[in-house]
Design a protein around this motif. Structure first.
Motif, PDB file in Angstrom:
ATOM      1  N   UNK A  40      22.304 -26.054  30.653  1.00 51.48           N
ATOM      2  CA  UNK A  40      21.072 -25.916  29.887  1.00 51.48           C
ATOM      3  C   UNK A  40      19.930 -26.711  30.505  1.00 51.48           C
ATOM      4  N   UNK A  41      20.250 -27.835  31.087  1.00 54.83           N
ATOM      5  CA  UNK A  41      19.237 -28.637  31.781  1.00 54.83           C
ATOM      6  C   UNK A  41      18.748 -27.917  33.043  1.00 54.83           C
ATOM      7  N   UNK A  42      19.680 -27.362  33.787  1.00 56.05           N
ATOM      8  CA  UNK A  42      19.339 -26.687  35.046  1.00 56.05           C
ATOM      9  C   UNK A  42      18.648 -25.346  34.831  1.00 56.05           C
ATOM     10  N   UNK A  43      19.030 -24.642  33.779  1.00 53.19           N
ATOM     11  CA  UNK A  43      18.522 -23.292  33.526  1.00 53.19           C
ATOM     12  C   UNK A  43      18.046 -23.153  32.074  1.00 53.19           C
ATOM     13  N   UNK A  44      17.007 -23.911  31.687  1.00 51.82           N
ATOM     14  CA  UNK A  44      16.567 -23.873  30.283  1.00 51.82           C
ATOM     15  C   UNK A  44      15.902 -22.530  29.930  1.00 51.82           C
ATOM     16  N   UNK A  45      16.353 -21.957  28.855  1.00 49.55           N
ATOM     17  CA  UNK A  45      15.856 -20.653  28.423  1.00 49.55           C
ATOM     18  C   UNK A  45      14.356 -20.693  28.129  1.00 49.55           C
ATOM     19  N   UNK A  46      13.867 -21.815  27.596  1.00 49.38           N
ATOM     20  CA  UNK A  46      12.460 -21.910  27.207  1.00 49.38           C
ATOM     21  C   UNK A  46      11.523 -22.169  28.387  1.00 49.38           C
ATOM     22  N   UNK A  47      12.080 -22.443  29.542  1.00 48.59           N
ATOM     23  CA  UNK A  47      11.269 -22.656  30.749  1.00 48.59           C
ATOM     24  C   UNK A  47      11.577 -21.576  31.794  1.00 48.59           C
ATOM     25  N   UNK A  48      11.919 -20.388  31.306  1.00 51.99           N
ATOM     26  CA  UNK A  48      12.211 -19.238  32.174  1.00 51.99           C
ATOM     27  C   UNK A  48      13.331 -19.554  33.172  1.00 51.99           C
ATOM     28  N   UNK A  49      14.304 -20.331  32.726  1.00 51.99           N
ATOM     29  CA  UNK A  49      15.496 -20.682  33.494  1.00 51.99           C
ATOM     30  C   UNK A  49      15.183 -21.517  34.732  1.00 51.99           C
ATOM     31  N   UNK A  50      14.049 -22.215  34.730  1.00 49.72           N
ATOM     32  CA  UNK A  50      13.663 -23.079  35.850  1.00 49.72           C
ATOM     33  C   UNK A  50      13.687 -24.520  35.355  1.00 49.72           C
ATOM     34  N   UNK A  51      14.756 -25.220  35.690  1.00 50.72           N
ATOM     35  CA  UNK A  51      14.902 -26.588  35.216  1.00 50.72           C
ATOM     36  C   UNK A  51      15.185 -27.550  36.339  1.00 50.72           C
ATOM     37  N   UNK A  52      15.883 -28.609  36.007  1.00 49.57           N
ATOM     38  CA  UNK A  52      16.180 -29.673  36.964  1.00 49.57           C
ATOM     39  C   UNK A  52      17.362 -29.341  37.851  1.00 49.57           C
TER      40      UNK A  52
END
Length: 148
Positions: A40-52
């Motif tokens: 969820x951190x790496x692929x957050x749904x609310x950030x269009x799957x662009x995470x850390x």
């Protein structure tokens, strides 16, 4: 700010892992719940799957669920960071060694999970790896220190 980010990123996976370990009385369910937090951190749904990249979250999971592996992984990162001054190289080295630490001190299933998290982290660092190989990766800068 960097330390606060580290604490919060590590804390999210640690909290979820410990919560589900407690609720289910299962270490594996706890670890898998922590893995879900990392995803969820790496692929957050609310950030269009662009995470850390999940390094701090992975470390939080390790420290919470397999403290010896977590401490050895953190010490590896610190050694590499102070020696070479590259955060991404430090993270990649530490996470590459984490499954070895798990093989030595944990169960085979935990070792396998850490191998998979290492592969994920290397994938997330693919651009950093390219920059390291080209000699273009930026070094860790400590505020107030200057090299003369």
């Amino acid at each position: 700010l960097a330390i606060l980010t580290l604490i919060l990123d590590a804390g999210k996976a640690a909290f979820v892992a410990l919560l589900f370990k407690y609720l289910t009385n299962s270490e594996i369910i706890g670890i898998l719940s922590g893995v879900a937090a990392i995803l969820g951190h790496n692929y957050p749904i609310f950030l269009k799957f662009k995470g850390g990249k999940g390094v701090a979250s992975t470390l939080g999971l390790m420290l919470a669920m397999t403290p010896l592996v977590g401490v050895l992984t953190a010490l590896t990162w610190l050694f590499m960071a102070f020696t070479f001054k590259y955060s991404s190289l430090s993270a990649l080295t530490a996470l590459a060694l984490a499954p070895i630490y798990a093989i030595l001190f944990e169960t085979p299933i935990v070792s396998l999970i850490y191998i998979l998290l290492t592969i994920l982290s290397f994938y997330r660092h693919k651009d950093n790896i390219k920059r390291i190989l080209k000699g273009e990766e930026s070094k860790i800068k400590i505020k107030g220190s200057s090299k003369k």
